[in-house]
Design an enzyme around this catalytic site. Structure first.
Site, PDB file in Angstrom:
ATOM      1  N   LEU A  19       2.570  82.025  72.734  1.00 26.09           N
ATOM      2  CA  LEU A  19       3.969  82.400  72.925  1.00 26.09           C
ATOM      3  C   LEU A  19       4.472  83.057  71.650  1.00 26.09           C
ATOM      4  CD1 LEU A  19       5.310  79.121  74.635  1.00 26.09           C
ATOM      5  CD2 LEU A  19       4.023  81.029  75.638  1.00 26.09           C
ATOM      6  N   HIS A  21       4.310  87.191  69.598  1.00 27.00           N
ATOM      7  CA  HIS A  21       3.306  88.096  69.040  1.00 27.00           C
ATOM      8  C   HIS A  21       3.858  88.800  67.813  1.00 27.00           C
ATOM      9  CE1 HIS A  21       0.284  91.462  69.099  1.00 27.00           C
ATOM     10  NE2 HIS A  21      -0.504  90.445  69.427  1.00 27.00           N
ATOM     11  N   THR A  23       4.178  88.361  63.399  1.00 28.72           N
ATOM     12  CA  THR A  23       3.173  88.407  62.325  1.00 28.72           C
ATOM     13  C   THR A  23       2.109  87.337  62.506  1.00 28.72           C
ATOM     14  OG1 THR A  23       4.847  89.261  60.810  1.00 28.72           O
ATOM     15  CG2 THR A  23       2.844  88.358  59.840  1.00 28.72           C
ATOM     16  N   VAL A  24       2.541  86.105  62.749  1.00 32.38           N
ATOM     17  CA  VAL A  24       1.588  85.004  62.907  1.00 32.38           C
ATOM     18  C   VAL A  24       0.893  85.082  64.257  1.00 32.38           C
ATOM     19  CG1 VAL A  24       1.312  82.495  62.938  1.00 32.38           C
ATOM     20  CG2 VAL A  24       2.930  83.551  61.345  1.00 32.38           C
ATOM     21  N   LYS A 113       8.938  74.388  62.415  1.00 33.03           N
ATOM     22  CA  LYS A 113       9.464  73.219  61.697  1.00 33.03           C
ATOM     23  C   LYS A 113      10.860  72.838  62.144  1.00 33.03           C
ATOM     24  CE  LYS A 113      10.313  76.935  58.859  1.00 33.03           C
ATOM     25  NZ  LYS A 113       9.520  78.182  58.780  1.00 33.03           N
ATOM     26  N   GLU A 137       0.228  71.411  62.051  1.00 32.91           N
ATOM     27  CA  GLU A 137      -0.133  71.563  60.642  1.00 32.91           C
ATOM     28  C   GLU A 137       0.587  72.737  59.990  1.00 32.91           C
ATOM     29  OE1 GLU A 137      -1.172  70.574  57.342  1.00 32.91           O
ATOM     30  OE2 GLU A 137      -2.669  69.612  58.621  1.00 32.91           O
ATOM     31  N   LYS A 213      11.207  70.682  56.763  1.00 30.74           N
ATOM     32  CA  LYS A 213       9.856  70.275  56.369  1.00 30.74           C
ATOM     33  C   LYS A 213       9.859  68.879  55.759  1.00 30.74           C
ATOM     34  CE  LYS A 213       8.585  75.104  55.663  1.00 30.74           C
ATOM     35  NZ  LYS A 213       8.356  76.192  54.687  1.00 30.74           N
TER      36      LYS A 213
END
Length: 441
Positions: A19, A21, A23-24, A113, A137, A213
């Site tokens: 879900l 698209h 950069t990551v 996060k 992670e 975080k």
């Protein structure tokens, strides 16, 4: 003859839906497609990309058009999808989609996060009830492995403290201010030009990103549900070049820290403190050397002692690395019929109020340059039980300043002291109040 699952003929592929698209997401898709052979060997079955949910189909993304869809809900509930990777960002839509995926019996990997800091409990309960995995992670410190060591490697130990630099934008800004002497506005603009700061940097510079975080880290480390609303938060927008100059004179630098620790309450029982703020850090402390956009997290455990994790905390490739680590773990569990660690919340510790937290302080005062000022200032600290460790005068005349460094005191006592100092005739202004962390005193 071999029992290896990689040699088992006809092993059912593990289907993945992505879900987002950006950069990551684009990097995750690339890895799944380009490294298919290696991934198959690591997992014990083929890992196959079933689809990519995007908002807009109007431009070329470099992937087969048949993989793209704007119907995320239909994609995640497909029978041939086993793992859903959520990389959209935000809270409301991802919450709906992640919950739907878990409820449909799909394992979920997310780097979100903000979502986890608000709804970990709800999502973990759904994962538990449907016997699937929820991995995240990449939600804290990008490629740096922090979540898995806390949930697995240190599962038999007692963690007392987690402190880290978990936001690359603010660390870049503070590092540059320290190195060049530039002011905050100038350095923020440079961070934007270099791509380290968003067009709207509020989430980073005001500490919201780091607070999310910190909530995740505290929840895991102390087996207690902690949300972003439980985290005390201050940002870096009020840090000045003069603060960095004063810090250097004290052999310190300034870092935006996320701190999570066990503290003892008035009743003698453990509580949890989670907080984010800029703090002076002594040059000899390992976190002081973390510069630029890098992140680092220090974990202090009773038996393991001090452990430090350092590396790239953001960016497409580093974050995708952490995401893919989770995807491989979830896929292995699917193939082997296992599950990853469940949410651990048995401790149910209370959240300690910020007013009770003990630390050291740096207080910068603009004062009238005349006799008796120091004694008047010192009296206000002493009246409220705040012990002074060091005092230094900077400048003279109208630019006279007193820099006061205290021993450990409660936040409540320091706040009362600052309020009293503001009322002194000899104090023109209390220009800065920062905490000092990582000192042996």
């Amino acid at each position: 003859m071999t029992n290896s699952t990689t040699d088992a003929p006809g092993q059912r592929p593990v289907g993945v839906a992505v879900l987002g698209h950006g950069t990551v997401g684009a990097e995750v898709v690339r890895i799944i497609r380009d490294d298919a052979s290696d991934l198959r060997e690591r997992i014990g079955a083929p890992l196959e990309l079933r689809g990519i949910a995007v908002r807009d189909l109007s431009y070329d993304r470099g992937v087969p058009a048949e993989l793209l869809t704007t119907d995320a809900e239909a994609l995640i509930t497909r029978d041939d999808v086993d793992i859903v990777v959520e990389l959209i960002g935000g809270i409301d839509l991802p919450r709906t989609l992640v919950r739907a995926a878990l409820d449909a019996g799909k394992s979920v990997v997310t780097a979100n996060k903000a979502l986890l800091a608000a709804y970990t409990g709800e999502l973990a309960e759904s994962a538990e009830s449907h016997n699937v995995d929820l991995y995240f992670e990449a939600a804290v410190a990008g490629a740096i492995p922090v979540i898995r060591p806390l949930t697995q490697s240190l599962a038999g130990d007692r963690v007392d403290r987690v402190v880290g630099i978990v936001n690359g934008t603010t660390n870049f800004i503070l590092s540059a201010m320290d190195e060049t002497g530039a002011d905050y506005a100038e350095t923020l603009a440079e961070a934007g030009r270099l791509g380290y700061a968003e067009a709207d940097p509020t989430a980073d510079v005001e500490g919201f990103d780091a607070a999310a975080k910190a909530a995740i880290l505290a929840s895991i480390a102390f087996h207690t549900r902690v949300t972003a609303n439980d985290v005390y938060r201050e940002g870096i927008s009020n840090i000045t070049a003069a603060d960095l100059t004063s810090a250097r004179a004290l052999n310190c630098t300034i870092k935006l820290l996320a701190l999570c620790e066990r503290v003892t309450g008035p009743d003698g029982k453990d509580r949890v403190s989670a907080r984010v703020y800029p703090a002076l850090v002594p040059r000899e402390h390992p976190l002081s050397t973390v510069s630029g956009a890098f992140n680092a997290v220090v974990v202090e455990a009773q038996s393991a002692g001090r452990l430090m994790f350092y590396g790239q905390g953001a960016g497409g490739a580093p974050t995708a690395s952490a995401v893919m680590g989770d995807v491989v773990m979830a896929a292995r569990n699917r193939v082997q019929g296992g599950r990853g660690p469940r949410e651990s919340r048995y401790a149910k510790l209370e959240i300690a109020p910020m007013s009770d937290i003990m630390t050291r302080y740096y207080v910068n005062l603009q004062v009238a340059d005349r006799a008796g000022v120091l004694s008047a200032v010192a009296a206000e600290f002493a009246t409220r039980g705040v012990s002074i460790s060091a005092v230094r005068q900077e400048g003279a005349g109208e630019s006279a300043r007193l820099v006061v460094v205290t021993h450990r005191a409660t936040d409540r006592a320091l706040a009362d002291t600052v309020a009293a100092l503001d009322k002194l005739e000899s104090v023109i202004a209390v220009t800065s109040v920062l905490r000092l962390e990582g000192s042996a005193e």
